[in-house]
Design a protein around this motif. Structure first.
Motif, PDB file in Angstrom:
ATOM      1  N   ALA A 155       0.851  -1.178   0.000  1.00 31.96           N
ATOM      2  CA  ALA A 155       0.000   0.000   0.000  1.00 31.96           C
ATOM      3  C   ALA A 155       0.889   1.231   0.000  1.00 31.96           C
ATOM      4  O   ALA A 155       2.016   1.205   0.503  1.00 31.96           O
ATOM      5  N   LEU A 157       0.853   5.096   1.281  1.00 31.88           N
ATOM      6  CA  LEU A 157       0.173   6.059   2.132  1.00 31.88           C
ATOM      7  C   LEU A 157       0.891   7.397   2.085  1.00 31.88           C
ATOM      8  O   LEU A 157       2.123   7.441   2.049  1.00 31.88           O
ATOM      9  N   ASP A 158       0.127   8.459   2.094  1.00 32.44           N
ATOM     10  CA  ASP A 158       0.676   9.805   2.165  1.00 32.44           C
ATOM     11  C   ASP A 158       0.745  10.195   3.641  1.00 32.44           C
ATOM     12  O   ASP A 158      -0.281  10.254   4.329  1.00 32.44           O
ATOM     13  N   PRO A 164      -3.451   9.602   7.539  1.00 28.14           N
ATOM     14  CA  PRO A 164      -2.825   9.081   6.316  1.00 28.14           C
ATOM     15  C   PRO A 164      -3.838   9.014   5.175  1.00 28.14           C
ATOM     16  O   PRO A 164      -5.010   8.733   5.386  1.00 28.14           O
ATOM     17  N   ARG A 165      -3.366   9.317   3.973  1.00 29.31           N
ATOM     18  CA  ARG A 165      -4.218   9.208   2.793  1.00 29.31           C
ATOM     19  C   ARG A 165      -3.737   8.027   1.973  1.00 29.31           C
ATOM     20  O   ARG A 165      -2.561   7.923   1.623  1.00 29.31           O
ATOM     21  N   THR A 166      -4.624   7.107   1.675  1.00 27.33           N
ATOM     22  CA  THR A 166      -4.273   5.896   0.938  1.00 27.33           C
ATOM     23  C   THR A 166      -4.346   6.148  -0.560  1.00 27.33           C
ATOM     24  O   THR A 166      -5.420   6.430  -1.102  1.00 27.33           O
ATOM     25  N   HIS A 167      -3.192   6.064  -1.231  1.00 26.36           N
ATOM     26  CA  HIS A 167      -3.159   6.202  -2.683  1.00 26.36           C
ATOM     27  C   HIS A 167      -3.573   4.888  -3.351  1.00 26.36           C
ATOM     28  O   HIS A 167      -4.304   4.882  -4.324  1.00 26.36           O
ATOM     29  N   ALA A 169      -3.972   0.386  -2.190  1.00 33.75           N
ATOM     30  CA  ALA A 169      -3.755  -0.728  -1.257  1.00 33.75           C
ATOM     31  C   ALA A 169      -4.081  -2.007  -2.000  1.00 33.75           C
ATOM     32  O   ALA A 169      -5.249  -2.317  -2.259  1.00 33.75           O
ATOM     33  N   ARG A 188      -9.598  -0.608   1.035  1.00 31.92           N
ATOM     34  CA  ARG A 188      -8.863   0.350   0.205  1.00 31.92           C
ATOM     35  C   ARG A 188      -9.100   1.787   0.631  1.00 31.92           C
ATOM     36  O   ARG A 188      -8.394   2.691   0.204  1.00 31.92           O
ATOM     37  N   ARG A 189     -10.097   2.030   1.494  1.00 28.32           N
ATOM     38  CA  ARG A 189     -10.353   3.392   1.984  1.00 28.32           C
ATOM     39  C   ARG A 189      -9.794   3.573   3.393  1.00 28.32           C
ATOM     40  O   ARG A 189     -10.059   4.584   4.033  1.00 28.32           O
ATOM     41  N   ARG A 192      -8.144   5.364   8.491  1.00 28.08           N
ATOM     42  CA  ARG A 192      -8.652   6.729   8.560  1.00 28.08           C
ATOM     43  C   ARG A 192      -7.846   7.603   9.510  1.00 28.08           C
ATOM     44  O   ARG A 192      -7.999   8.808   9.504  1.00 28.08           O
ATOM     45  N   LEU A 198       1.274   1.566  11.875  1.00 25.61           N
ATOM     46  CA  LEU A 198       1.660   2.507  10.832  1.00 25.61           C
ATOM     47  C   LEU A 198       2.672   3.527  11.341  1.00 25.61           C
ATOM     48  O   LEU A 198       3.589   3.927  10.626  1.00 25.61           O
TER      49      LEU A 198
END
Length: 227
Positions: A155, A157-158, A164-167, A169, A188-189, A192, A198
């Protein structure tokens, strides 16, 4: 891994698999070895050792046994692949001791350890090859494809901001489908918000989780709380 005593009376109590063969014919076998071979005792005793080995392994081990009997130097401990009664293969670690023409063999199932080792090597090769790609898009594409070929998931992640924002996964469908009902959302979302695994991965470059249900519970709590 040490072999058992040459004339044990309590083979059945030993935690490692043990079998004894005379000129290649199995005479004794304990429950731990039967578990590895996936066969009942009556289907093992009296059979040749080669019946539980792929052809190439049978030839290799037969050659080593003959060299050992002749007194030639051969390794006493090594790895080999065994063929279970159900047709599956297992990787085992062997330790061999001779008493006359009888061989006492201690065996330990190391399949999971071997798979982990092979995956680590494959990841190392993949990581070393990524610099050959000219763009970030090509690197990410090679990374995603390479990790999937190894049988793992990845995955992106930003890490900017407090969430974190998942680009992307890439999770196996069977894993995603099994966990999504418990999380109440598509994996995939997620995630949060940050959680310990992480945070460790970001801080140290890696993270090991031995309590998957606990981590799932954290994610489920995040979803329920609507954070």
């Amino acid at each position: 891994m040490d072999a058992p005593p040459t004339a044990p009376d309590d083979l059945d109590a030993l935690p490692v698999g043990v079998l004894v063969h005379h000129r290649g014919v199995i005479e004794r076998v304990n429950p731990a070895a039967l578990e590895i071979l996936g066969a009942p005792r009556e289907r093992v005793l009296g059979r040749g050792v080669g019946a539980f080995l792929p052809p190439q392994e049978a030839a290799r081990l037969t050659d080593r046994y003959q060299r050992r009997v002749r007194g030639e130097p051969v390794p006493a401990e090594y790895e080999c692949t065994v063929l279970r009664a159900d047709g599956r293969y297992r990787r085992v670690e062997l330790s061999v001791r001779l008493q006359g023409e009888r061989a006492f063999i201690a065996l330990r199932d190391i399949t999971d350890r071997t798979l982990d080792r092979d995956r680590r090597l494959a990841l190392a090769h993949l990581g070393a090859s990524l610099h050959l790609h000219a763009s970030e898009e090509a690197v990410l594409q090679a990374l995603r494809g390479g990790v999937a070929d190894i049988g793992l998931s990845c995955a992106l992640l930003d890490a900017s901001g407090d969430r974190p924002r998942t680009h992307f996964a890439d999770l196996p469908a069977v894993v995603r489908d099994a966990l999504a009902p418990h999380l109440g959302a598509d994996l995939r979302r997620l995630p949060r918000r940050w959680f310990p695994a992480l945070e460790d991965a970001l801080r140290w470059g890696e993270s090991f989780v031995d309590d998957v249900p606990g981590e799932v519970g954290v994610l489920a709590g995040n979803v329920v709380a609507g954070v």
